[in-house]
Design an enzyme around this catalytic site. Structure first.
Site, short mmCIF file in Angstrom:
data_model
loop_
_atom_site.label_atom_id
_atom_site.label_comp_id
_atom_site.label_asym_id
_atom_site.label_seq_id
_atom_site.Cartn_x
_atom_site.Cartn_y
_atom_site.Cartn_z
N ASN A 257 43.03 39.18 41.60
CA ASN A 257 44.08 40.15 41.30
C ASN A 257 44.89 39.57 40.15
O ASN A 257 45.50 38.50 40.31
CB ASN A 257 44.96 40.39 42.53
CG ASN A 257 46.14 41.30 42.24
OD1 ASN A 257 47.16 41.21 42.90
ND2 ASN A 257 46.02 42.19 41.28
N CYS B 13 44.63 45.27 41.94
CA CYS B 13 43.65 44.83 42.93
C CYS B 13 44.33 44.24 44.15
O CYS B 13 45.50 43.88 44.12
CB CYS B 13 42.74 43.76 42.32
SG CYS B 13 41.78 44.40 40.95
#
Ligand code: SF4
Length: 478
Positions: free
Chosen positions: A119, A20
């Site tokens: 993330n 991400c």
């Protein structure tokens, strides 16, 4: 980089949010275009879904499946007019490729409206989810990011203080997390105490921001202020930022794979130029594993910088012997097996006149399953190459990643349980060599203890059930 294993099994209570990219801004101007262009600069970190959250009297989140420019356009961005906001790009495997798991995740909790972009990957998300459920909190996704935001909401309302609530949450989370967090109109950035995933602070005209990689600020003609420190909580203000201090762990555990493959080569992560690291990897590889050859050929694009380093160090000419069709997505990013096989054939084409009768050093950043590498070696040989010597800019990947990169199933790693000679035979190369772990550490330039090498050694920087972990300070330090 070839394809990752595909039969990943999601552990109970966990759904990954790996691969991400996150961004966040606070400014004196409308920051929606900043978010949009920053996300486009981070598109390589996730191509399945993207989202933006802004504050306009309340937090408004817009998410969609696909690329950033497929989800947002000028009209939709006009509706996101705000001076604070966060954004996220996400990749996942096929099972969890749904809009429900796209981010930012928005909740209306007891601590107010909160939105999060994450993330990383939380190792103890299952246990934390059970704890929160026992407190009467319910969940709408299987995402470990929802566990984080609900835990934040729980702790913030319990402690009556945002920063104390964040600290308490950090003391409970095990794993990797670079977070952008909105609480009503306030924007925070948080990095895990081992700084496993990157997160950088920067400024652009009339705004301050954070992003997974420095390229986001390059794209916006901005500049880097500094990396977010291990365990640091930052609040973005319209004309600066506030740091609420760090949680020192004694050492870090930066993911070596960000440098080897995942990050953009033009990024600077924790003070290291990814381009320079990759070139160093190639140089050290050339010193460790020389070979008599006519040309050095990169696997485009992942092996290009490593190959440049190899060519420079060895004195063997660098030749673009494989051409990539730039309009086909990266193999790594395609979740569907059949789609991937077809795309490999669409993706690379040998330049026959430059490789014919040549002894080739073929350089790539890593091998996971080995399917792609075998195809490329065979493609070069069937196109006239005399010999193909494969050189790999990371040590063999033998163990899963539980900290945010999509490599999960031990049995499918070509290097797991096999000798280099056995792998060489499988991929049909004339010789095969990987860089050593010491060579990798030298190329990146951090101490061994400040890197995560879990997928290379099977020893992880955080406790993972059933795996070995290296000694570190207990969570009491918080
Ligand atoms: S296990 Fe490997 S890929 Fe995962 S964080 Fe550690 S170094 Fe990176």
């Amino acid at each position: 980089m070839d394809s990752p294993p595909q039969d990943y099994v999601i552990m109970p209570g966990r759904r990954r949010n790996d691969h991400c990219g996150v961004v966040g801004f606070n400014g004196k101007v409308n920051i929606s275009l900043y978010l949009y262009y920053a996300l486009r600069a981070l598109q390589h970190r996730g191509q399945e879904s993207a989202g933006i959250g802004v504050f306009n009297n309340k937090i408004i989140v817009t998410r969609g499946m696909g690329l950033v420019n497929e989800i947002f356009n000028l009209d939709s961005l006009k509706k996101l007019n705000s001076n604070v906001g966060i954004g996220h790009v996400r990749y996942s495997t096929s099972g969890s490729s749904t809009i429900n798991n796209a981010q930012p995740i928005l909740i209306h909790g007891s601590a107010g409206d909160m939105a999060i972009g994450h993330n990383g990957e939380i190792s103890n998300a299952g246990e934390l989810k059970e704890f929160l459920e026992s407190q009467g909190i319910s969940f709408s996704t299987e995402s470990d990011s929802e566990v984080i935001i609900r835990l934040l909401s729980y702790n913030i309302s319990k402690m009556g203080n945002i920063v104390e609530g964040i600290r308490k949450t950090m003391s409970m989370l095990i794993g990797s997390y670079s977070l952008v967090l909105m609480i009503n109109n306030r924007v925070f950035a948080i990095r895990d105490p081992l700084a496993i995933r990157p997160l950088v602070l920067g400024e652009v005209e009339n705004a301050v921001g954070v992003a997974s990689e420095s390229v986001a600020f390059d794209t916006l003609n901005g500049k880097i202020i500094r990396d977010i420190k291990p365990g640091e909580i930052i609040e973005l203000k319209e004309d600066g930022y506030l740091s609420f201090g760090t949680i020192e762990n004694g050492h870090m555990a930066h993911c070596m794979f960000e440098y080897v493959y995942f990050a953009r080569a033009d990024s600077i992560i924790d003070g290291r130029s990814v381009y320079d690291v990759r070139k160093n990897l190639g140089k050290i590889l050339a010193r460790e594993s020389p070979v008599e050859a006519d040309i050095v050929v990169p696997v485009p694009d992942s092996g290009r910088t490593h190959a440049l380093g190899y060519a420079e160090e060895s004195g063997i000419p660098f030749v673009e012997g494989l051409m990539k069709n730039r309009y086909v997505d990266r193999t790594f990013i395609i979740p569907d097996q059949m789609g991937r096989i077809q795309e490999i054939q669409l993706k690379l084409n040998p330049v026959k006149n430059v490789i014919k009768d040549k002894k080739i050093v073929l350089v790539d950043d890593s091998i996971v399953r080995g399917n792609t590498m075998k195809k490329i070696v065979n493609l070069l040989k069937s196109s006239g190459a005399k010999e193909v010597h494969v050189r790999i800019g990371s040590p063999p990947i033998i163990a899963p990643c539980y900290l945010g990169i999509d490599m999960k199933t031990r049995s499918e790693f070509i290097a797991a349980g096999k000798s280099i000679e056995e792998i060489r035979k499988i991929i049909n190369a004339d010789s095969l060599a990987y860089i050593s772990i010491d060579g990798l550490i030298e190329a990146i330039g951090f101490n061994r203890d400040d890197l995560c090498l879990g997928c290379l050694t099977g020893i992880y920087p955080v406790k993972i059930k059933g795996e070995k972990y290296r000694e570190q300070k207990s969570l009491d330090i918080y």
